[in-house]
Design a protein around this motif. Structure first.
Motif: not given
Length: 306
Positions: A90-111
């Protein structure tokens, strides 16, 4: 005759390695560590053993929640791991995207797509049988999870959302366990925090209990009607010591489930994404827990037997 689905299987070893690589644990470090350490780190990031996530991946296809063609797409596995990571940490998007890389909106929608897909397995994996193997067949307890105060046009704080456990807004859930098997038989959809455990039970679960069968519960489940009183075995000062011990052990199993539920940060921290998504996350997490408790192998986390 319906066609037999041949799911696109992912081996637990692949999920373990790919999951750790997403968390920046490369092949060299993984090969240097023992298997137990790799699994422990994986579970810290994704919540469940790779074997159980492999079973979830398979069932998403077997129950028609994800097509085989979708399963073969790289983005599907990415979304699956993003969803499990979000539920666990349950991390912030900044932390999660630093780990997985990629576009914020794309990762959010997939998750969120895969949180919803995992939640859809709940109706298939958590089911109360119409006939119980023994009369004293289940235990029940409520659990509250904290949320942000929902917006209300008339009042800033609506008393119906009040969760006494947190002195704040929340949702109340009812969880029913089989006493003799490692199965969750029922998990409610999530009611406003002020809703009494017995109210949820009366509205959603009582009709599922076969005539003559009983459920161990705490004093909050003291019934009003004769049928309710006959169903729930609550604390009684006249109980023999062995009966008191048995009821105590049944209630301890309930607390074990509550603890495993709140091992997921999305369940233990205030949820900020709205009531409907909070209910969705609960359905996903309780389903994931079901996979691990029904596994009695060395990789599972079964409840202790009564």
């Amino acid at each position: 005759m319906a066609a037999i689905i041949e799911p696109y299987i992912l081996k637990p070893s692949y999920i373990l390695r790919a999951g750790l690589k997403a968390c920046h644990v490369d092949d060299v470090i993984q090969d240097r560590r023992c298997q137990a350490t790799n699994v422990r780190v994986f579970k810290a990031h994704f919540g469940r053993h790779p074997l159980h996530l492999a079973q979830v991946w398979r069932d998403l296809q077997l129950f028609g929640i994800m097509t085989v063609e979708e399963a073969k797409e790289k983005k599907s596995f990415r979304g699956f791991m993003l969803a499990n990571n979000f539920l666990r940490l349950y991390e912030s998007e900044d932390v999660r995207n630093a780990r997985f890389g990629g576009n914020y909106d794309y990762n959010r929608a997939l998750a969120w797509d895969f949180v919803g897909r995992i939640a859809s397995l709940k109706v298939h994996r958590i089911r109360c049988p119409t006939t119980w193997p023994v009369r004293l067949g289940a235990s029940a307890d409520g659990t509250q999870l904290r949320t942000n105060e929902p917006r209300d046009e008339e009042m800033r704080r609506n008393p119906k959302n009040y969760a006494y456990k947190y002195n704040f807004a929340g949702l109340n859930y009812l969880i029913v366990l089989s006493l003799w098997t490692n199965h969750i038989w029922f998990a409610s959809g999530g009611d406003p925090g002020s809703t009494h455990d017995m109210t949820i039970t009366r509205q959603e679960f009582v009709d599922m209990v076969p005539d003559g069968c009983r459920v161990i519960a705490d004093d909050a489940f003291t019934g009003k009607t004769e049928r309710e009183k006959s169903i729930f075995a609550v604390s009684n000062n006249l109980d023999a010591p062995a009966v008191k011990e048995f009821k105590g052990r049944a209630k301890a199993r309930q607390e074990t489930i509550n603890k495993r539920l709140k091992d997921y940060e999305s369940m233990s921290k205030p949820f900020i994404y709205g009531i409907e998504k909070a209910k969705l996350c609960f359905a996903a997490v309780i389903t994931l827990i079901q996979y691990s408790i029904e596994d009695t192998s060395k990789f599972g986390e079964p409840l202790y037997c009564l």
